[in-house]
Design a protein around this motif. Structure first.
Motif, short mmCIF file in Angstrom:
data_model
loop_
_atom_site.label_atom_id
_atom_site.label_comp_id
_atom_site.label_asym_id
_atom_site.label_seq_id
_atom_site.Cartn_x
_atom_site.Cartn_y
_atom_site.Cartn_z
N GLY A 34 24.21 -7.69 40.57
CA GLY A 34 23.04 -8.47 40.24
C GLY A 34 22.77 -9.73 41.03
N LEU A 82 15.71 -17.25 48.07
CA LEU A 82 16.24 -16.16 48.88
C LEU A 82 16.86 -16.71 50.16
CD1 LEU A 82 13.07 -13.96 48.52
CD2 LEU A 82 15.27 -13.47 47.49
N HIS A 101 5.26 -4.36 47.23
CA HIS A 101 4.78 -5.63 47.79
C HIS A 101 4.73 -5.50 49.31
CE1 HIS A 101 5.60 -7.71 43.91
NE2 HIS A 101 6.47 -6.73 43.82
N ALA A 105 5.90 -9.48 39.16
CA ALA A 105 6.44 -8.56 40.15
C ALA A 105 5.72 -7.22 40.12
CB ALA A 105 7.94 -8.36 39.90
N GLY A 106 4.83 -7.04 39.16
CA GLY A 106 4.08 -5.78 39.10
C GLY A 106 4.83 -4.66 38.42
N ILE A 107 5.83 -5.01 37.62
CA ILE A 107 6.64 -3.98 36.96
C ILE A 107 6.14 -3.72 35.55
CG2 ILE A 107 8.97 -3.46 36.14
CD1 ILE A 107 9.96 -5.15 38.56
N VAL A 165 14.48 -10.02 41.25
CA VAL A 165 13.70 -9.76 40.04
C VAL A 165 14.50 -8.94 39.03
CG1 VAL A 165 11.65 -8.62 39.15
CG2 VAL A 165 11.54 -9.91 41.27
N LEU A 166 15.23 -7.97 39.53
CA LEU A 166 15.93 -7.04 38.65
C LEU A 166 17.33 -7.51 38.30
CD1 LEU A 166 14.97 -3.77 40.52
CD2 LEU A 166 13.86 -4.78 38.52
N GLY A 167 17.78 -8.55 39.00
CA GLY A 167 19.19 -8.89 38.98
C GLY A 167 19.79 -9.33 37.67
N GLY A 168 19.07 -10.02 36.87
CA GLY A 168 19.67 -10.61 35.69
C GLY A 168 20.13 -9.60 34.65
N PRO A 172 13.90 -6.87 51.67
CA PRO A 172 13.26 -6.42 50.43
C PRO A 172 14.28 -6.11 49.34
CG PRO A 172 13.15 -4.74 52.13
CD PRO A 172 13.62 -5.98 52.80
N ILE A 173 15.46 -5.75 49.74
CA ILE A 173 16.49 -5.50 48.74
C ILE A 173 16.81 -6.77 47.99
CG2 ILE A 173 18.89 -4.83 48.39
CD1 ILE A 173 18.60 -3.08 50.91
N GLU A 174 16.97 -7.83 48.76
CA GLU A 174 17.29 -9.09 48.09
C GLU A 174 16.13 -9.52 47.20
OE1 GLU A 174 18.22 -12.34 50.69
OE2 GLU A 174 18.67 -13.60 48.96
N GLU A 175 14.92 -9.32 47.70
CA GLU A 175 13.78 -9.72 46.91
C GLU A 175 13.68 -8.93 45.62
OE1 GLU A 175 11.25 -10.72 50.97
OE2 GLU A 175 10.33 -9.48 49.43
N GLY A 176 13.91 -7.63 45.73
CA GLY A 176 13.88 -6.80 44.55
C GLY A 176 14.98 -7.16 43.57
N MET A 177 16.16 -7.38 44.12
CA MET A 177 17.28 -7.70 43.24
C MET A 177 17.10 -9.04 42.55
SD MET A 177 19.19 -5.16 43.15
CE MET A 177 20.78 -5.66 42.49
N TRP A 218 10.60 -1.75 46.48
CA TRP A 218 10.03 -3.09 46.48
C TRP A 218 9.05 -3.26 47.63
CZ3 TRP A 218 9.97 -7.11 43.22
CH2 TRP A 218 9.51 -8.32 43.70
N GLY A 264 15.19 -1.29 47.74
CA GLY A 264 14.50 -2.05 48.77
C GLY A 264 13.20 -1.38 49.18
N LEU A 315 10.29 2.88 39.21
CA LEU A 315 11.55 2.17 39.34
C LEU A 315 12.63 2.76 38.44
CD1 LEU A 315 13.17 -0.29 40.38
CD2 LEU A 315 12.11 -1.61 38.56
#
Lengths: 116, 116
Positions: free
Chosen positions: B18, A4, B102, A61-63, A16-19, A9-14, B98, B95, A87
DNA sequence: AGTAAATTACGAACATTTTTGTAACCGCGG
DNA sequence: CCGCGGTTACAAAAATGTTCGTAATTTACT
């Protein structure tokens, strides 16, 4: 996506979800509990290694929740955690937003005839 | 993320949003119009080539607008389109989600002392 | 009945593909 | 000569795929 660049938190969430797979997997798991091999069959384009990795990532990630059953033949079940369920509408919203922005534009080049 | 495996608008949207940069860039552009070099300075960890590529991708997706001014020295401005602005609350929601999932957990390993 | 093979859910090593970074270059003006 | 806003060619890094192996049980076949 190695690391990162911010503590957002947006970047952190993305991250995980980004791919390509996370949202897909979440969507398949929305239908309920699935076994590993079910998920493999659901999207055959992902290799089992990556599927494992992605599921572990989502688990960490707890998802999603991973439930490993004892006996043989092996049986491991995956389903969404409560957080994973909350989510779903959020990524739904992104889908809707995109659909509104690009109405029925086919990105791939199929179904050329619109008004038959 | 070479190509899509479904025609799901979520997947299509996530393909654009993404990576590591799109949401960051959107956030910097939320503040208003920025020049290319401003964005470079805002996030120095992205190479200018990738910055160009990402910006172009977001432009093609209808999220940012690129305005190239005629004279010299060169001046190119970027800002969010209306569609880009409507996207902001959506990624905000992710965000928030997330953050709720967390709570103040530092993913990187800094600030170890929580209860001094 | 006995043995090979498939299933199940992975892990590890290695190969390939995709993404990202680096460096150089452009025209032009301060 | 540097900065603007790129583009291009090449290089490094990261992501993903492929293949093989594992343990135990069921199935397939002879």
């Amino acid at each position: 996506m190695k690391d990162l660049v911010s503590r957002c938190p947006i970047e952190e969430g993305m991250q995980v979800l980004g791919g390509r797979w996370p949202t897909l997997l979440i969507y398949y798991l929305k239908d309920g509990t699935k076994r590993f091999s079910d998920l493999r069959r659901d999207n055959p384009t992902v290799s089992h290694r990556i599927l494992t990795l992605e599921l572990r990532k989502l688990e960490k990630a707890g998802i999603v929740r991973r439930t490993s059953h004892e006996g043989y033949p092996l049986k491991v079940e995956y389903d969404l955690t409560p957080a994973g369920l909350t989510l779903v509408p959020l990524i739904d919203a992104i889908g809707d937003w995109w659909e509104g922005l690009h109405p029925d534009a086919d990105v791939d080049g199929a179904e050329k005839q619109s008004a038959a």
